[in-house]
Design an enzyme around this catalytic site. Sequence first.
Site, PDB file in Angstrom:
ATOM      1  N   ASP A 191       0.810  -1.227   0.000  1.00 25.30           N
ATOM      2  CA  ASP A 191       0.000   0.000   0.000  1.00 25.30           C
ATOM      3  C   ASP A 191       0.840   1.272   0.000  1.00 25.30           C
ATOM      4  OD1 ASP A 191      -2.231  -1.634   0.114  1.00 25.30           O
ATOM      5  OD2 ASP A 191      -2.316  -1.583   2.310  1.00 25.30           O
TER       6      ASP A 191
ATOM      7  N   GLN B   5       1.900  -5.962  -3.233  1.00 26.17           N
ATOM      8  CA  GLN B   5       2.399  -6.091  -1.859  1.00 26.17           C
ATOM      9  C   GLN B   5       3.721  -5.308  -1.711  1.00 26.17           C
ATOM     10  OE1 GLN B   5       1.286  -9.436  -3.402  1.00 26.17           O
ATOM     11  NE2 GLN B   5      -0.610  -8.440  -2.867  1.00 26.17           N
TER      12      GLN B   5
ATOM     13  N   GLY C 259      -4.649  -4.098  -3.775  1.00 27.36           N
ATOM     14  CA  GLY C 259      -5.622  -3.046  -4.059  1.00 27.36           C
ATOM     15  C   GLY C 259      -4.820  -1.815  -4.431  1.00 27.36           C
ATOM     16  N   HIS C 260      -4.817  -1.471  -5.720  1.00 27.07           N
ATOM     17  CA  HIS C 260      -4.004  -0.348  -6.203  1.00 27.07           C
ATOM     18  C   HIS C 260      -4.941   0.801  -6.581  1.00 27.07           C
ATOM     19  CE1 HIS C 260      -0.483  -3.272  -7.289  1.00 27.07           C
ATOM     20  NE2 HIS C 260      -0.807  -3.280  -6.020  1.00 27.07           N
TER      21      HIS C 260
ATOM     22  N   LYS D 112       1.930   2.179  -5.124  1.00 30.96           N
ATOM     23  CA  LYS D 112       2.473   1.639  -6.381  1.00 30.96           C
ATOM     24  C   LYS D 112       1.559   1.961  -7.565  1.00 30.96           C
ATOM     25  CE  LYS D 112       2.320  -2.374  -4.386  1.00 30.96           C
ATOM     26  NZ  LYS D 112       2.052  -1.979  -2.994  1.00 30.96           N
TER      27      LYS D 112
HETATM   28  P1  GDP Z   1      -0.770   0.432  -3.569  1.00 37.67           P
HETATM   29  O1  GDP Z   1      -1.390  -0.842  -3.114  1.00 37.67           O
HETATM   30  O2  GDP Z   1       0.709   0.456  -3.333  1.00 37.67           O
HETATM   31  O3  GDP Z   1      -1.107   0.798  -4.982  1.00 37.67           O
HETATM   32  O4  GDP Z   1      -1.384   1.581  -2.639  1.00 37.67           O
HETATM   33  P2  GDP Z   1      -2.926   1.718  -2.159  1.00 37.67           P
HETATM   34  O5  GDP Z   1      -3.708   2.231  -3.299  1.00 37.67           O
HETATM   35  O6  GDP Z   1      -3.390   0.483  -1.481  1.00 37.67           O
HETATM   36  O7  GDP Z   1      -2.771   2.781  -1.014  1.00 37.67           O
HETATM   37  C1  GDP Z   1      -2.250   4.047  -1.238  1.00 37.67           C
HETATM   38  C2  GDP Z   1      -3.289   5.072  -0.809  1.00 37.67           C
HETATM   39  O8  GDP Z   1      -2.680   6.326  -0.699  1.00 37.67           O
HETATM   40  C3  GDP Z   1      -4.408   5.258  -1.815  1.00 37.67           C
HETATM   41  O9  GDP Z   1      -5.590   5.583  -1.130  1.00 37.67           O
HETATM   42  C4  GDP Z   1      -3.929   6.425  -2.660  1.00 37.67           C
HETATM   43  O10 GDP Z   1      -5.002   7.162  -3.252  1.00 37.67           O
HETATM   44  C5  GDP Z   1      -3.251   7.253  -1.622  1.00 37.67           C
HETATM   45  N1  GDP Z   1      -2.113   8.067  -2.074  1.00 37.67           N
HETATM   46  C6  GDP Z   1      -1.132   7.766  -2.961  1.00 37.67           C
HETATM   47  N2  GDP Z   1      -0.207   8.741  -3.009  1.00 37.67           N
HETATM   48  C7  GDP Z   1      -0.602   9.684  -2.121  1.00 37.67           C
HETATM   49  C8  GDP Z   1      -0.049  10.915  -1.679  1.00 37.67           C
HETATM   50  O11 GDP Z   1       1.008  11.354  -2.104  1.00 37.67           O
HETATM   51  N3  GDP Z   1      -0.749  11.599  -0.725  1.00 37.67           N
HETATM   52  C9  GDP Z   1      -1.913  11.155  -0.209  1.00 37.67           C
HETATM   53  N4  GDP Z   1      -2.510  11.873   0.727  1.00 37.67           N
HETATM   54  N5  GDP Z   1      -2.461   9.983  -0.596  1.00 37.67           N
HETATM   55  C10 GDP Z   1      -1.805   9.259  -1.528  1.00 37.67           C
HETATM   56  P1  IMO Z   2      -0.983  -4.065  -2.272  1.00 43.03           P
HETATM   57  O1  IMO Z   2      -0.553  -4.611  -3.638  1.00 43.03           O
HETATM   58  C1  IMO Z   2      -0.921  -4.498   2.042  1.00 43.03           C
HETATM   59  C2  IMO Z   2      -1.026  -8.564   3.649  1.00 43.03           C
HETATM   60  C3  IMO Z   2      -2.269  -9.015   4.378  1.00 43.03           C
HETATM   61  C4  IMO Z   2      -1.663 -10.004   5.343  1.00 43.03           C
HETATM   62  C5  IMO Z   2      -0.565 -10.665   4.506  1.00 43.03           C
HETATM   63  C6  IMO Z   2      -0.982 -11.958   3.836  1.00 43.03           C
HETATM   64  O2  IMO Z   2      -2.261  -3.344  -2.303  1.00 43.03           O
HETATM   65  O3  IMO Z   2       0.151  -3.325  -1.650  1.00 43.03           O
HETATM   66  P2  IMO Z   2      -2.558 -12.641   1.834  1.00 43.03           P
HETATM   67  O4  IMO Z   2      -3.968 -12.263   1.492  1.00 43.03           O
HETATM   68  O5  IMO Z   2      -1.573 -12.274   0.771  1.00 43.03           O
HETATM   69  O6  IMO Z   2      -2.431 -14.067   2.246  1.00 43.03           O
HETATM   70  O7  IMO Z   2      -2.188 -11.771   3.148  1.00 43.03           O
HETATM   71  O8  IMO Z   2      -0.230  -9.723   3.518  1.00 43.03           O
HETATM   72  N1  IMO Z   2      -1.277  -8.051   2.279  1.00 43.03           N
HETATM   73  C7  IMO Z   2      -1.191  -6.765   1.944  1.00 43.03           C
HETATM   74  N2  IMO Z   2      -0.967  -5.659   2.701  1.00 43.03           N
HETATM   75  N3  IMO Z   2      -1.066  -4.380   0.704  1.00 43.03           N
HETATM   76  C8  IMO Z   2      -1.264  -5.464  -0.067  1.00 43.03           C
HETATM   77  O9  IMO Z   2      -1.272  -5.404  -1.419  1.00 43.03           O
HETATM   78  C9  IMO Z   2      -1.382  -6.721   0.560  1.00 43.03           C
HETATM   79  N4  IMO Z   2      -1.604  -7.983   0.113  1.00 43.03           N
HETATM   80  C10 IMO Z   2      -1.525  -8.775   1.174  1.00 43.03           C
HETATM   81  O10 IMO Z   2      -2.883  -7.942   5.039  1.00 43.03           O
HETATM   82  O11 IMO Z   2      -1.040  -9.337   6.402  1.00 43.03           O
HETATM   83 MG    MG Z   3      -2.905  -1.501  -1.822  1.00 43.78          MG
END
Ligand code: GDP
Ligand code: IMO
Ligand code: MG
Length: 425
Positions: free
Chosen positions: A15, A224, A42-43, A18
């Site tokens: 998270d 991840q 979840g991206h 990416k």
């Molecule tokens: P990913 O899994 O690595 O793609 O990241 P996620 O989407 O799960 O989580 C990143 C969260 O941070 C999302 O809600 C994005 O909209 C938000 N986000 C990304 N870059 C920024 C930033 O520079 N500032 C803020 N406030 N939010 C951001």
């Molecule tokens: P993105 O791509 C954050 C965590 C879960 C749990 C562990 C194992 O959005 O960064 P799993 O379902 O893979 O067996 O869970 O890994 N986890 C993540 N945490 N971002 C993710 O993906 C994750 N995918 C799995 O919360 O601790």
């Molecule tokens: Mg994510």
Amino acid sequence: MAAKVDVILGAQWGDEGKGKVVDVVAPDYAVIARFQGGPNAGHTLIFDGKKHVLHTIPSGVFRKGVWNLVGNGVVIDPVIFLREVHGLEAAGVDVRSHLLISRRAHLILPTHRALDAASEADKGKGKIGSTLKGIGPTYMDKTGRNGLRVGDIERPDFRAHYDALTAKHERLFSIYDSPVEWRSKEQEWLDAVEQLRGFTLVDSEQWLHDQLAAGKSVMAEGAQGTLLDIDFGTYPFVTSSNTVSAGACTGLGIGPARIGKVIGIFKAYCTRVGSGPFPTELHDAMGEKIRAAGNEFGATTGRPRRCGWLDLPALRYAVMINGVTELAMMKADVLSGMGTVQVCTAYRVQGKETMHFPYELGDDLEPVYTPMNGWGALDPEKPLPPEAEAYIAFIEQAVGVPVRIVSVGPDRKATMVRKAEVPAG
Ligand code: GDP
Ligand code: IMO
Ligand code: MG
């Protein structure tokens, strides 16, 4: 000359942002390819006032003319995949014409999801905190040589293989105390498989090499993060795939010499969702403040994310394992107005300070902090305030690679590119 494959991956516990970075850089690439993980990811992408969350589909899907490939290292749940496609189509996105799926990618069955849930329930307090998408059991069947692959759905005997594997899973359910119900999910899954046949299924390793030979550049999108890697993460509180840069080689079928840039994505602080050690976790009002300011709730499960200060020994470890060539620092805006910001610069273990990321992050490990001056509001149109620049320079010095992207808001446009050089020393 054949083109390179650049890699974007998470340098923390997932998270990091990416999806946002991939979306920003996607117009520079001909192909965006996911190489591991599955719908546990979840991206989030935000542009034109709209938010989109992608789970299986690569984050280049909104950029016209860019191919999106779901690589062999990915595990696919046809139900979640179709839901994602339909959601994008409803938003007016032409998904199918530029989406390819590897025949070698493995399928997540409804029984895999049930096994994931049963295993977690059985672990009780020691549970991983899995997203319950069936990731672990699917990769277990892959390495155990039992799995079903996307290419199998083109075979006339697919149903027989499916029945044999689910029958085997039925026998596995018997080791758990509670009864496991999964049949109610079966028809929806089989219908989704039927529809999956209508997508473009390819021998992706060959297709990708043809693209590279034609000089087309490729971006490999990780899911991840490094500290969730099956080998190098905080085992057993990890996911079941190689999230590190080496995973791009096995998850797409490319040799290491093909890899170009390796872009490590990290937040200006740290978060983690699920169980497992987290040395810099904040259990106080500051942790709450970061969670609220950063809207730190899971994009896949909605769970509140645990929040803490930036951990430099862990980031340095991620840079080392992945061969990171440059970094992107995300969510710098979240720390705006927080006053003094702490950075973990070492761990203290049994009275000794170390930068070494150990085999186990035990209870005897204590983070050592260096306070840094915080900063005010950030504006992507203006230079970063000196306090934020000093924070970044401090990180670059500690980890040895430049921070080239700074993100100051969730929107695509809230992104700054720095002319950073490799730090001396
Ligand atoms: P990913 O899994 O690595 O793609 O990241 P996620 O989407 O799960 O989580 C990143 C969260 O941070 C999302 O809600 C994005 O909209 C938000 N986000 C990304 N870059 C920024 C930033 O520079 N500032 C803020 N406030 N939010 C951001
Ligand atoms: P993105 O791509 C954050 C965590 C879960 C749990 C562990 C194992 O959005 O960064 P799993 O379902 O893979 O067996 O869970 O890994 N986890 C993540 N945490 N971002 C993710 O993906 C994750 N995918 C799995 O919360 O601790
Ligand atoms: Mg994510």
